[in-house]
Design a protein around this motif. Structure first.
Motif, mmCIF file in Angstrom:
data_model
loop_
_atom_site.group_PDB
_atom_site.id
_atom_site.type_symbol
_atom_site.label_atom_id
_atom_site.label_comp_id
_atom_site.label_asym_id
_atom_site.label_seq_id
_atom_site.Cartn_x
_atom_site.Cartn_y
_atom_site.Cartn_z
ATOM 1 N N ALA A 147 5.887 16.500 3.358
ATOM 2 C CA ALA A 147 4.916 15.397 3.065
ATOM 3 C C ALA A 147 5.361 14.327 4.062
ATOM 4 N N VAL A 148 4.632 13.491 4.102
ATOM 5 C CA VAL A 148 4.910 12.206 4.825
ATOM 6 C C VAL A 148 5.550 11.073 3.811
ATOM 7 N N TYR A 149 6.488 10.406 4.092
ATOM 8 C CA TYR A 149 7.155 9.631 3.436
ATOM 9 C C TYR A 149 7.421 8.196 4.022
ATOM 10 N N PHE A 150 6.983 7.152 3.139
ATOM 11 C CA PHE A 150 6.860 5.734 3.621
ATOM 12 C C PHE A 150 7.879 5.232 2.828
ATOM 13 N N CYS A 151 8.640 4.272 3.724
ATOM 14 C CA CYS A 151 9.477 3.280 2.946
ATOM 15 C C CYS A 151 8.446 1.755 3.013
ATOM 16 N N ALA A 152 8.911 0.940 2.144
ATOM 17 C CA ALA A 152 8.152 -0.397 2.174
ATOM 18 C C ALA A 152 9.037 -1.356 1.780
ATOM 19 N N ALA A 153 8.977 -2.789 2.200
ATOM 20 C CA ALA A 153 9.647 -3.851 1.660
ATOM 21 C C ALA A 153 8.689 -5.010 1.146
ATOM 22 N N HIS A 154 9.056 -5.469 -0.012
ATOM 23 C CA HIS A 154 8.182 -6.331 -0.576
ATOM 24 C C HIS A 154 8.631 -7.636 -0.466
ATOM 25 N N ASN A 155 7.711 -8.723 -0.103
ATOM 26 C CA ASN A 155 8.164 -9.702 0.588
ATOM 27 C C ASN A 155 6.987 -11.048 0.171
ATOM 28 N N PHE A 156 7.132 -11.894 -0.592
ATOM 29 C CA PHE A 156 5.950 -12.910 -0.798
ATOM 30 C C PHE A 156 4.780 -12.018 -1.181
ATOM 31 N N ASN A 157 4.665 -11.288 -2.163
ATOM 32 C CA ASN A 157 3.522 -10.464 -2.702
ATOM 33 C C ASN A 157 3.056 -9.525 -1.843
ATOM 34 N N LYS A 158 3.440 -9.207 -0.602
ATOM 35 C CA LYS A 158 3.034 -8.284 0.307
ATOM 36 C C LYS A 158 4.072 -7.161 0.434
ATOM 37 N N PHE A 159 3.491 -6.095 0.749
ATOM 38 C CA PHE A 159 4.611 -5.002 1.454
ATOM 39 C C PHE A 159 4.278 -4.584 2.668
#
Lengths: 112, 110
Positions: free
Chosen positions: B86-98
């Motif tokens: 599959a395709v895997y995505f990481c994300a960082a959450h900061n001030f209500n946004k990813f």
């Protein structure tokens, strides 16, 4: 589980047309988001809304606008579609503070 | 704003081997780091997440580690199976946004 519905799975539009993409949630979540997904670029935030009639620009808002007249519905509008707006568009809602996203199934838009 | 970088862009492993995907972020205010898996033609699905007050989290064959000092976090998949492709995505959450990484296409060869 919350359900996020995007009305169209595939759309083909002509250059210059006004395009509406709809996103509907079946619960009471405040924060809704529109992303576009392009190969090698990941997901890029276009606009988001944290309440009815409230909207904030994301990272790539140019050429787009949004509407949130009711809490459950968040619409993305392409004022005058262009070929560089051909993309996969994903709607998402935030599952509470730090709760991750639930995504809609996406709309693949082709502008010819 | 936040900037998330993800590597590698493609990863091919033999079934049963381990896979590691790495992400870095730039803003120390980011406090929540989810990982998403997107199978072909489907929406991204949350598979695991970690908060900034935790260094490691494990869920069966999947684990995530976070190094706040170095501002990087990693996804580890052990005993890979073809259905992990599959395709895997990481994300960082900061001030209500990813903020998302650019994605890693994982191919598990049987």
């Amino acid at each position: 589980d919350v359900k996020v519905t995007q009305s169209s799975r595939y759309l083909v539009k002509r250059t210059g047309e006004k395009v509406f993409l709809e996103c509907v949630q079946d619960m009471d979540h405040e924060n809704m988001f529109w992303y576009r997904q392009d190969p090698g670029l990941g997901l890029r935030l276009i606009y988001f809304s944290y309440d009815v009639k409230m909207k904030e620009k994301g990272d790539i808002p140019e050429g787009y606008s949004v509407s949130r007249e009711k809490k459950e519905r968040f619409s993305l509008i392409l004022e005058s579609a262009s070929t560089n707006q051909t993309s996969m568009y994903l709607c998402a809602i935030l599952l509470g503070t730090g709760g991750g996203y639930t995504f809609g199934s996406g709309t693949r838009l082709t502008v010819v | 704003g936040e900037n998330v970088e993800q590597h590698p862009s493609t990863l091919s492993v033999q079934e049963g081997d381990s896979a590691v995907i790495k992400c870095t972020y730039s803003d120390s205010a980011s406090n929540y780091f989810p990982w998403y898996k997107q199978e072909l033609g489907k929406r991204p699905q949350l598979i695991i997440d970690i908060r900034s007050n935790v260094g490691e989290k494990k869920d069966q064959r999947i684990a995530v580690t976070l190094n706040k000092t170095a501002k990087h976090f990693s996804l580890h998949i052990t005993e890979t199976q073809p259905e992990d492709s599959a395709v895997y995505f990481c994300a960082a959450h900061n001030f209500n946004k990813f903020y998302f990484g650019s994605g890693t296409k994982l191919n598990v060869k049987p």
